[in-house]
Scaffold this active site. Structure first.
Site, mmCIF file in Angstrom:
data_model
loop_
_atom_site.group_PDB
_atom_site.id
_atom_site.type_symbol
_atom_site.label_atom_id
_atom_site.label_comp_id
_atom_site.label_asym_id
_atom_site.label_seq_id
_atom_site.Cartn_x
_atom_site.Cartn_y
_atom_site.Cartn_z
ATOM 1 N N HIS A 1 0.803 -1.212 0.000
ATOM 2 C CA HIS A 1 0.000 0.000 0.000
ATOM 3 C C HIS A 1 0.835 1.261 0.000
ATOM 4 C CE1 HIS A 1 -3.497 2.284 -0.341
ATOM 5 N NE2 HIS A 1 -3.059 3.087 0.573
ATOM 6 N N HIS B 1 -9.675 1.292 -10.521
ATOM 7 C CA HIS B 1 -9.336 2.213 -9.430
ATOM 8 C C HIS B 1 -7.876 2.619 -9.472
ATOM 9 C CE1 HIS B 1 -8.561 3.891 -5.523
ATOM 10 N NE2 HIS B 1 -7.663 2.949 -5.318
ATOM 11 N N PHE B 2 -6.975 1.629 -9.529
ATOM 12 C CA PHE B 2 -5.577 2.060 -9.397
ATOM 13 C C PHE B 2 -5.027 2.662 -10.671
ATOM 14 C CE2 PHE B 2 -3.018 -1.063 -11.519
ATOM 15 C CZ PHE B 2 -3.593 -2.306 -11.316
ATOM 16 N N HIS B 3 -5.629 2.339 -11.823
ATOM 17 C CA HIS B 3 -5.206 3.058 -13.023
ATOM 18 C C HIS B 3 -5.630 4.522 -12.944
ATOM 19 C CE1 HIS B 3 -4.006 -0.750 -14.822
ATOM 20 N NE2 HIS B 3 -3.418 -0.069 -15.767
ATOM 21 N N TYR C 1 1.859 5.421 -2.200
ATOM 22 C CA TYR C 1 2.106 6.776 -1.694
ATOM 23 C C TYR C 1 3.502 7.246 -2.038
ATOM 24 C CZ TYR C 1 -2.427 6.855 0.368
ATOM 25 O OH TYR C 1 -3.784 6.854 0.514
ATOM 26 N N ARG D 1 -10.229 -9.588 -12.355
ATOM 27 C CA ARG D 1 -9.063 -8.918 -12.930
ATOM 28 C C ARG D 1 -8.072 -9.994 -13.365
ATOM 29 N NH1 ARG D 1 -5.738 -6.566 -7.731
ATOM 30 N NH2 ARG D 1 -4.370 -5.786 -9.340
ATOM 31 N N ARG D 2 -7.085 -9.587 -14.135
ATOM 32 C CA ARG D 2 -5.960 -10.443 -14.489
ATOM 33 C C ARG D 2 -6.373 -11.704 -15.237
ATOM 34 N NH1 ARG D 2 -2.549 -9.267 -8.979
ATOM 35 N NH2 ARG D 2 -1.220 -7.709 -9.935
#
Lengths: 160, 539
Positions: free
Chosen positions: B216, B367-369, B220, B430-431
């Site tokens: 995680h 989300h993370f893209h 950041y 996913r994946r």
């Protein structure tokens, strides 16, 4: 240290929003007993198929004396075994799943039947299905080049 | 004049963007393969080798080299003195580069198709693990460089306030040392000895726990330079001032303390951790939304100030009054837009109970893209446009093309990630490289699969414009002079700040205690539990 009055107001808003979100989750967890699957229980992935609850003969759904159902499944490349599970609707179902090879994930779309399957551990999910009909267990964790083909069927039949 | 280490900064940035460009070509191939519309393309071997390479290049190579390059520029120009040890910066570069090459060989030859999250007991070629470790070791040398540069500056400037950009960069360096420790332990005590055959079995539960330690806070680490640019470059480029220097420090400190001990929200669905620790990590996860909410406010307030100085009137008039021809302003506004959209999605992932519905679905990829490839990378691109004239001494080839490219990037990212969010809600895992499920579900997915190809194509075109612009800038007209003091000034520049906001001793202490509770106890429990190990598996 200088804090603008407007900034101070925003900090209160942020604090309030965070408190509401954490509070609603704490309520769901403590009062409604909603927790993610967190069954810390180990098993030897090298021998689980030889005997015990994950031997082939013991897999599948069994009805317990109290009317609830326990489903034992093995997630192995590239399917969930047994490949067809039948459970009654609106009944407490306990899934016990483990893997003899690599990581897998199992999810029945549109339901909260979801867990990771980590070799060396037994995953346990407690849920109920309210919608009758056919659904799918889909593997949702990369487990090798055949990952796409890893899925099996769930049939939810009328209770009775 | 002091030495600004411009060549080492430029070298790092070029490695970052070269990796970025290769990875984005792979990205377009992946959406095409996955859609099922190009049957002649389909190959599981190629797809998963490609996804693994895409993840490593974007997540580890682009980010690490960008952060190192930007850090050298920040350290020299804010502290107005050379780096603590200039030679060491080149050592860091070479170590990280050789690690990247070492990892790239097995990746590109299909010997490491285990994705960038490693996933034991799948096993890759040992060279992949060793290469990835060297990349991290290179970044540790950079951390040392940043921390020592600040320590020596403070020694020579007692009582002075560390400039905000450098304060944030140092916070990120310290946070990265904390963050990368998890994956380093996994590499050194599990993956490398196991892949070399020195250990027969591995505990995937422990490996996942250690990886979550890094997983995680690493995002950041990537996001930090984007925030630094928003606080310390954007307000000046918009023609205004930073609304609050102190609030920037508070945000950086909160990111340092809160990012690391919360990684279990990646393990909500895992059987090897108990509910109590998952709940504890959930609390911190929602805490880490606070610095982002503060940042959004401060940056928008700074931009509003700039818009009003430029004559903007009324509630929203300042927005149209902003300088929309300045790449940094365009990127900043678009980054915040994507951050708001992606942030709300993130709250759902982070939710202790709701996560069940979206866990490991395509929602997560969306989300993370949106947050990383959207918010973070668009700021990287804008920082590159900002730095290139300073590093090369030449004009940027085309500012108009830069602005156009940034808009395209945002549009492409929205077209790519919105369908992914929908697909996730429709249950798509996913994946996966194709959708061979015999289920009516698959028909519901089809229109969204088409949209994501359009998004991927827009993004590739946008990336091409970006790289061309940088390349052409090396041959552009020379500038008579370049300013290295383009750092934003606060509305109230701090003459002095509390000691705790000028250093990190207190925060490291708090983090130590928190990490012992949040990771120390669960790891010791796993060691006591001593789950039966797993043999290595191919893929």
């Amino acid at each position: 240290m200088h804090i603008d009055p407007l900034e101070k107001k925003w900090m209160y808003v942020v604090g309030f929003m965070t408190a509401v979100m954490i509070g609603s989750m704490a309520y769901a967890a403590i009062m409604l007993n909603m927790h993610p699957p967190s069954n810390v229980e180990t098993i030897d992935p090298k021998t689980l198929h030889l005997s015990g609850e994950f031997a082939e003969d013991n897999l599948g759904a069994t009805t317990n004396p109290d009317g609830s159902v326990t489903v034992r499944m093995v997630a192995a490349r590239y399917s969930f075994y047994p490949q067809m599970i039948e459970v009654p609707a609106d009944t407490d179902v306990k899934f016990r799943i483990t893997s003899p090879d690599v990581l897998h994930g199992v999810h029945v779309p549109f339901t909260n039947m979801s867990t990771m399957v980590v070799p060396g551990y037994v995953s346990e999910v407690n849920t109920r299905f309210s919608r009758e009909g056919e659904a799918q267990f889909l593997c949702n964790e990369y487990c090798g080049l055949g990952h796409d083909y890893m899925w099996s069927k769930l049939k939810v039949v009328p209770k009775g | 004049m002091y030495d600004k280490s411009k060549s080492v900064a430029l070298a790092n940035l070029w490695v970052a963007f070269a990796a970025f460009f290769v990875a984005i070509i792979l990205g377009l191939y992946q959406v095409m393969n996955r859609s099922g519309l190009f049957p002649e393309l389909e190959s599981h071997e190629l797809y998963f080798a490609s996804v693994s390479t895409h993840g490593v290049l974007m997540g580890f190579v682009l980010t690490t080299f960008f952060i190192m390059g930007f850090g050298y520029y920040t350290a020299t120009t804010t502290l107005k003195r050379p780096l603590w040890n200039k030679g060491l910066a080149w050592v860091a570069f070479l170590v990280a580069l050789s690690g990247t090459v070492m990892a790239a060989i097995p990746l590109l030859t299909g010997k490491a198709s285990i994705l960038y999250t490693f996933y034991p007991p799948l096993m890759a070629h040992p060279m992949f693990y060793i290469g990835a470790t060297l990349l991290v070791v290179g970044s540790w040398i950079w951390c040392l460089e940043m921390i020592m540069s600040v320590i020596t500056w403070r020694r020579d400037n007692p009582g002075k306030v560390v400039p905000l950009a450098m304060y944030g960069t140092t916070a990120n360096a310290i946070m990265w040392l904390w963050t990368s420790a998890g994956v380093a332990i996994e590499m050194l005590f599990q993956l490398i000895p196991w892949s070399l055959g020195l250990m027969d079995t591995i505990d995937p539960g422990l490996a996942r726990t250690l990886f979550s330690w890094t997983l995680h806070a690493i995002v950041y680490f990537w996001l930090f330079p984007a925030y630094i640019a928003m606080y310390t470059i954007l307000p000046k480029m918009a023609g205004g001032r930073l609304f609050s220097d102190e609030m920037g420090r508070v945000a950086f400190i909160m990111l340092l303390v809160l990012s690391v001990p919360i990684g279990f929200h990646h393990l909500y669905m895992d059987p090897q951790q108990s509910a109590g620790f998952k709940f504890l990590h959930m609390l911190g996860t929602f805490g880490v939304a606070i610095p982002t909410l503060l940042t959004g406010f401060t940056v928008l307030a700074s931009l509003e100030g700039a818009g009003r100085l430029r004559g903007g009137q009324g509630l929203f008039g300042w927005i149209t009054a902003l300088n929309w021809k300045e790449p940094m302003v365009v990127a900043g506004m678009l980054a915040l837009f994507m951050l708001i959209a992606g942030g709300w999605g993130g709250m759902i992932n982070a939710s202790y109970s709701m996560n069940t519905l979206v866990h490991n679905t395509q929602w997560v990829t969306g989300h993370f893209h949106l947050i990383f490839a959207g918010t973070t990378v668009i700021m990287y691109l804008a920082v590159a446009y900002h730095l290139w004239p300073k590093l090369t001494g030449r004009r940027l080839a085309s500012r108009g093309m830069a602005v156009f490219q940034l808009w395209l990037w945002m549009i492409g990212m929205m077209v790519l990630t919105m369908p992914w969010h929908v697909l996730g809600l429709l249950g798509q895992p996913r994946r996966i490289s194709s959708t061979p499920y015999d289920s009516p579900l698959v028909q519901q997915w089809d229109p969204h699969e088409l949209a994501m190809i359009v998004g991927g194509a827009i993004l590739l075109f946008s990336a091409l414009l970006f790289v061309l612009n940088l390349l052409m800038s090396h041959a552009a007209r020379k500038l008579d002079s370049v300013s290295d003091d383009d750092w934003a000034i606060a509305v109230y520049p701090p003459m002095s700040v509390p000691k705790s906001m000028n250093g990190f001793v207190l925060w490291n202490g708090i983090l130590t205690v928190w990490m012992i509770v949040a990771y120390g106890i669960p790891i010791v429990q796993l060691l006591i539990l001593d789950a039966p190990g797993s043999m290595p598996w191919g893929y």
